[in-house]
Motif scaffolding. Structure first.
Motif, PDB file in Angstrom:
ATOM      1  N   PHE A 100       0.859  -1.264   0.137  1.00 53.54           N
ATOM      2  CA  PHE A 100       0.059   0.054   0.021  1.00 53.54           C
ATOM      3  C   PHE A 100       0.770   1.219   0.025  1.00 53.54           C
ATOM      4  O   PHE A 100       0.600   2.366  -0.657  1.00 53.54           O
ATOM      5  N   ARG A 101       1.868   1.356   0.717  1.00 52.31           N
ATOM      6  CA  ARG A 101       2.955   2.445   1.042  1.00 52.31           C
ATOM      7  C   ARG A 101       3.434   2.775  -0.484  1.00 52.31           C
ATOM      8  O   ARG A 101       3.651   3.971  -0.705  1.00 52.31           O
ATOM      9  N   ASN A 102       3.554   1.875  -1.341  1.00 49.88           N
ATOM     10  CA  ASN A 102       4.161   2.198  -2.563  1.00 49.88           C
ATOM     11  C   ASN A 102       3.122   2.446  -3.609  1.00 49.88           C
ATOM     12  O   ASN A 102       3.371   3.245  -4.433  1.00 49.88           O
ATOM     13  N   LEU A 103       2.027   1.953  -3.347  1.00 46.87           N
ATOM     14  CA  LEU A 103       1.028   2.035  -4.560  1.00 46.87           C
ATOM     15  C   LEU A 103       0.230   3.090  -4.120  1.00 46.87           C
ATOM     16  O   LEU A 103      -0.405   4.011  -5.140  1.00 46.87           O
ATOM     17  N   ILE A 104      -0.230   3.463  -2.864  1.00 42.69           N
ATOM     18  CA  ILE A 104      -1.110   4.616  -2.486  1.00 42.69           C
ATOM     19  C   ILE A 104      -0.326   5.456  -1.439  1.00 42.69           C
ATOM     20  O   ILE A 104      -0.784   5.640  -0.374  1.00 42.69           O
ATOM     21  N   ILE A 149      -4.269   3.745   5.993  1.00 49.98           N
ATOM     22  CA  ILE A 149      -4.899   2.313   5.996  1.00 49.98           C
ATOM     23  C   ILE A 149      -4.883   2.130   7.469  1.00 49.98           C
ATOM     24  O   ILE A 149      -3.911   2.424   8.115  1.00 49.98           O
ATOM     25  N   GLY A 150      -5.856   1.268   8.027  1.00 51.77           N
ATOM     26  CA  GLY A 150      -5.844   0.904   9.395  1.00 51.77           C
ATOM     27  C   GLY A 150      -6.393  -0.274   9.454  1.00 51.77           C
ATOM     28  O   GLY A 150      -6.980  -0.873   8.654  1.00 51.77           O
ATOM     29  N   HIS A 151      -6.493  -0.773  10.806  1.00 45.31           N
ATOM     30  CA  HIS A 151      -7.109  -2.213  11.308  1.00 45.31           C
ATOM     31  C   HIS A 151      -8.285  -1.675  11.898  1.00 45.31           C
ATOM     32  O   HIS A 151      -8.548  -0.710  12.280  1.00 45.31           O
ATOM     33  N   VAL A 152      -9.230  -2.716  11.946  1.00 44.97           N
ATOM     34  CA  VAL A 152     -10.432  -2.700  12.615  1.00 44.97           C
ATOM     35  C   VAL A 152     -10.541  -3.594  14.074  1.00 44.97           C
ATOM     36  O   VAL A 152     -10.432  -4.647  13.640  1.00 44.97           O
ATOM     37  N   VAL A 153     -10.718  -3.009  15.000  1.00 41.13           N
ATOM     38  CA  VAL A 153     -10.779  -3.731  16.325  1.00 41.13           C
ATOM     39  C   VAL A 153     -12.143  -4.071  16.689  1.00 41.13           C
ATOM     40  O   VAL A 153     -13.016  -3.034  16.611  1.00 41.13           O
ATOM     41  N   ALA A 154     -12.525  -5.346  17.314  1.00 44.26           N
ATOM     42  CA  ALA A 154     -13.779  -5.268  18.060  1.00 44.26           C
ATOM     43  C   ALA A 154     -13.224  -4.962  19.328  1.00 44.26           C
ATOM     44  O   ALA A 154     -12.655  -5.855  20.278  1.00 44.26           O
ATOM     45  N   ASN A 168       5.681  -1.344   9.041  1.00 42.07           N
ATOM     46  CA  ASN A 168       4.214  -1.307   8.270  1.00 42.07           C
ATOM     47  C   ASN A 168       3.049  -1.181   9.219  1.00 42.07           C
ATOM     48  O   ASN A 168       2.318  -1.829   9.523  1.00 42.07           O
ATOM     49  N   LYS A 169       3.284  -0.150  10.176  1.00 37.97           N
ATOM     50  CA  LYS A 169       2.471   0.328  11.179  1.00 37.97           C
ATOM     51  C   LYS A 169       1.215   0.845  10.343  1.00 37.97           C
ATOM     52  O   LYS A 169       1.121   1.630   9.400  1.00 37.97           O
ATOM     53  N   PRO A 170      -0.235   0.695  10.931  1.00 37.29           N
ATOM     54  CA  PRO A 170      -1.299   1.224  10.356  1.00 37.29           C
ATOM     55  C   PRO A 170      -1.219   2.880  10.736  1.00 37.29           C
ATOM     56  O   PRO A 170      -0.476   3.455  11.638  1.00 37.29           O
ATOM     57  N   ASP A 171      -2.033   3.574   9.945  1.00 34.79           N
ATOM     58  CA  ASP A 171      -2.223   4.887   9.963  1.00 34.79           C
ATOM     59  C   ASP A 171      -3.418   5.295  11.173  1.00 34.79           C
ATOM     60  O   ASP A 171      -3.275   6.399  11.756  1.00 34.79           O
ATOM     61  N   PHE A 172      -4.253   4.429  11.448  1.00 38.68           N
ATOM     62  CA  PHE A 172      -5.327   4.817  12.419  1.00 38.68           C
ATOM     63  C   PHE A 172      -5.907   3.334  12.895  1.00 38.68           C
ATOM     64  O   PHE A 172      -5.572   2.186  12.220  1.00 38.68           O
ATOM     65  N   ILE A 173      -6.928   3.339  14.083  1.00 35.48           N
ATOM     66  CA  ILE A 173      -7.478   2.121  14.275  1.00 35.48           C
ATOM     67  C   ILE A 173      -9.043   2.282  13.991  1.00 35.48           C
ATOM     68  O   ILE A 173      -9.560   3.536  14.622  1.00 35.48           O
ATOM     69  N   GLY A 174      -9.571   1.280  13.422  1.00 34.89           N
ATOM     70  CA  GLY A 174     -11.090   1.486  13.072  1.00 34.89           C
ATOM     71  C   GLY A 174     -11.566   0.726  14.515  1.00 34.89           C
ATOM     72  O   GLY A 174     -11.107  -0.454  14.780  1.00 34.89           O
ATOM     73  N   VAL A 175     -12.555   1.405  15.206  1.00 33.33           N
ATOM     74  CA  VAL A 175     -13.097   0.906  16.494  1.00 33.33           C
ATOM     75  C   VAL A 175     -14.501   0.431  16.158  1.00 33.33           C
ATOM     76  O   VAL A 175     -15.576   1.336  16.125  1.00 33.33           O
ATOM     77  N   ASN A 176     -14.859  -0.954  16.288  1.00 29.75           N
ATOM     78  CA  ASN A 176     -16.180  -1.510  16.693  1.00 29.75           C
ATOM     79  C   ASN A 176     -16.407  -1.701  17.945  1.00 29.75           C
ATOM     80  O   ASN A 176     -15.989  -2.254  18.678  1.00 29.75           O
ATOM     81  N   TYR A 177     -17.624  -0.988  18.329  1.00 28.51           N
ATOM     82  CA  TYR A 177     -17.900  -1.097  19.704  1.00 28.51           C
ATOM     83  C   TYR A 177     -19.364  -1.071  20.038  1.00 28.51           C
ATOM     84  O   TYR A 177     -20.200  -0.457  19.402  1.00 28.51           O
TER      85      TYR A 177
END
Ligand code: BG6
Length: 464
Positions: free
Chosen positions: A206-210, A215-220, A285-294
């Motif tokens: 992703f870092r090369n292409l965009i 880009i982020g992860h999504v956590v429950a 390759n750390k993500p830029d943000f965390i998506g939070v599902n709660y």
């Protein structure tokens, strides 16, 4: 006294869905067979083949999004629509998402796709068992790369994998179904390791292409309370938080388990098999943000031999804690863990303290068996739920934390991940039942108009 709680000007008001729960069109457009198509559905519950028929209502659904006023739409790509056999791209499937993305952009809505939201080509499960096998890492990276290349000019905000905890827990969706408790747990961590590696390798592409994307992860998100102040229960809560949340996120974000969790996995002989050459992917390759599902918090006590595991988060079993009812929180028909807006605030704070990443709420919502009465749905209970949670978001932002957006679950009614169609979360009613697709007519609920007003005013009336 009620006051206006004003959100930041660039706050991303949004709404969420996922492909297998909303799309339908399961055998159209060159789509292959997905894990969700062959799932064992308990009798009386809807399957995922028709879902909310978004595949045929796509343009209409985007019109509703526009009317609602959302700035971002969080959805997922169906891996099986894009790669029916898990190896080759299907142009017709890609074209469906091109149309959706174009439609969103023309309506000033930011497309925010998740690459993996519980759904994958069944062929990969038949071929090598899915995520338990390392070949799944390559398959995911190939799929992610195709998506990045295809949509890189229009899509700048992405999520990798939705809820590792739920995606790896024993389930007929991922093939982690052995009868043997030890093997089930071992498989879970092996799958989780492969998912993390796949995410990290995809982020590196992703870092090369965009390079201008996020880009982020999504956590429950898990907010765990101890049932009593007994030290044993408090320790069980600490361990549950480790097991249900930090284990997955530490690996995905920091690239390593905490000291305690490492020793727990080793002592139980369930430490995943890792490869030396993976280590630099994990560290980088750390993500830029965390998506939070709660949705709600969870209450536990120390386990004793007589406990059964039926109350665990879906299909989850642990020898470290036992999930119990929280007597301070009212459960409802579908919100088995109750309703706890304070938990949202506490959970966000814990996440920020540990990772210091911006966050976006990718899911938050209330399930109810809504009734259509005289052509309308007065879902005041849902409005109350959303309002209480938004007040906590406001408090969090006021304290200076980087919470960048809010996407309630769900834009429209869809098939629950394991409890059929009468468990509804949508701001828009979809006229179908568990066993009758009917017309899938869309009807705006009272919460739709309420949320529309919030977005227009960029804030809520609430207790400051
Ligand atoms: C989240 C999932 O875990 O919870 C969604 O990301 C799911 O896919 C949502 O629908 C609500 O859970 P359920 O089981 O009520 O559909």
């Amino acid at each position: 006294m009620e006051q206006k709680l004003q959100f930041p000007r660039d706050f991303l008001w949004g709404a969420s869905t996922s492909a297998f729960q909303v799309e339908g069109g399961w055998n159209e457009g060159g789509r292959g067979i997905a894990n969700s198509d062959v799932r064992n559905i308990p009798s009386g519950l809807a399957d995922y083949k028709g879902a909310s028929d978004h595949y045929h209502h796509m343009k209409e659904d985007v019109r509703y999004m526009k009317e609602l006023g959302i700035k971002v739409y969080r959805f997922s790509f169906s891996w099986t629509r894009i790669m029916p056999d898990g190896h080759h791209a299907n142009q017709e499937g890609l074209n469906f998402y091109h149309s959706l993305i174009n439609e969103l952009i023309q309506n000033d809505i930011i497309p925010f796709p998740t690459l993996y939201h519980f759904e994958m080509p069944y062929a990969l499960i038949e071929e090598f068992g899915g995520w338990v096998d390392r070949r799944c890492v390559d398959a995911y990276v190939q799929y992610a790369t195709i998506c990045f290349q295809e949509f890189k000019d229009q899509v700048k905000m992405w999520a990798t994998i939705n809820e590792q905890m739920c995606a790896t827990a024993p389930d007929d969706m991922n093939g982690n179904l052995t009868e043997d408790d030890y093997l089930r747990q071992k498989t879970l961590y092996q799958m989780s390791y492969h998912m993390t590696l796949a995410e990290k390798m995809a982020i590196s592409k992703f870092r090369n292409l965009i390079p201008d994307g996020q880009i982020g992860h999504v956590v429950a998100m898990q907010v765990i309370y101890s049932e009593t102040s007994s030290p044993k229960d408090v320790l069980a809560a600490l361990n549950a938080q480790d097991e249900l949340q930090w284990s997955f996120l530490d690996l995905s974000i920091k690239g390593k388990y905490s000291h305690h969790f490492q020793s727990y996995l080793k002592q139980k002989k369930i430490y995943p098999q890792m490869n030396q050459r993976d280590l630099h992917y994990l560290a980088e390759n750390k993500p830029d943000f965390i998506g939070v599902n709660y949705y709600a918090s969870c209450c536990v006590r120390a386990k004793n031999k007589l406990d059964d595991c039926l109350k665990m988060p879906p299909f989850y079993q642990s020898d470290q804690f036992y999930v119990v009812e929280n007597k301070c929180i009212q459960a409802t028909e579908w919100m088995h863990f109750g309703i706890d807006p304070d938990g949202l605030y506490m959970g966000l704070r814990q996440l920020y303290d540990r990772y210091e990443l911006p966050m976006i709420i990718t899911e938050n919502g209330m399930a109810y068996s809504d009734q259509l009465i005289d052509g309308s749905i007065s879902d005041n209970y849902r409005i109350d739920y959303l309002k209480q949670h938004l007040e906590k978001c406001y408090q969090f932002i006021q304290e200076g934390y980087p919470l960048i957006g809010y996407c309630p679950w769900s834009l429209l009614d869809l098939v629950s991940s394991h409890e059929g169609f009468s468990k509804r979360y949508g701001l828009i009613y979809v006229d179908r039942t568990n066993d009758d697709m009917k017309s899938c007519e869309r009807i705006k609920k009272k919460s739709f108009y309420w949320y529309q007003n919030i977005i227009q005013n960029n804030g809520i009336e609430g207790e400051e």
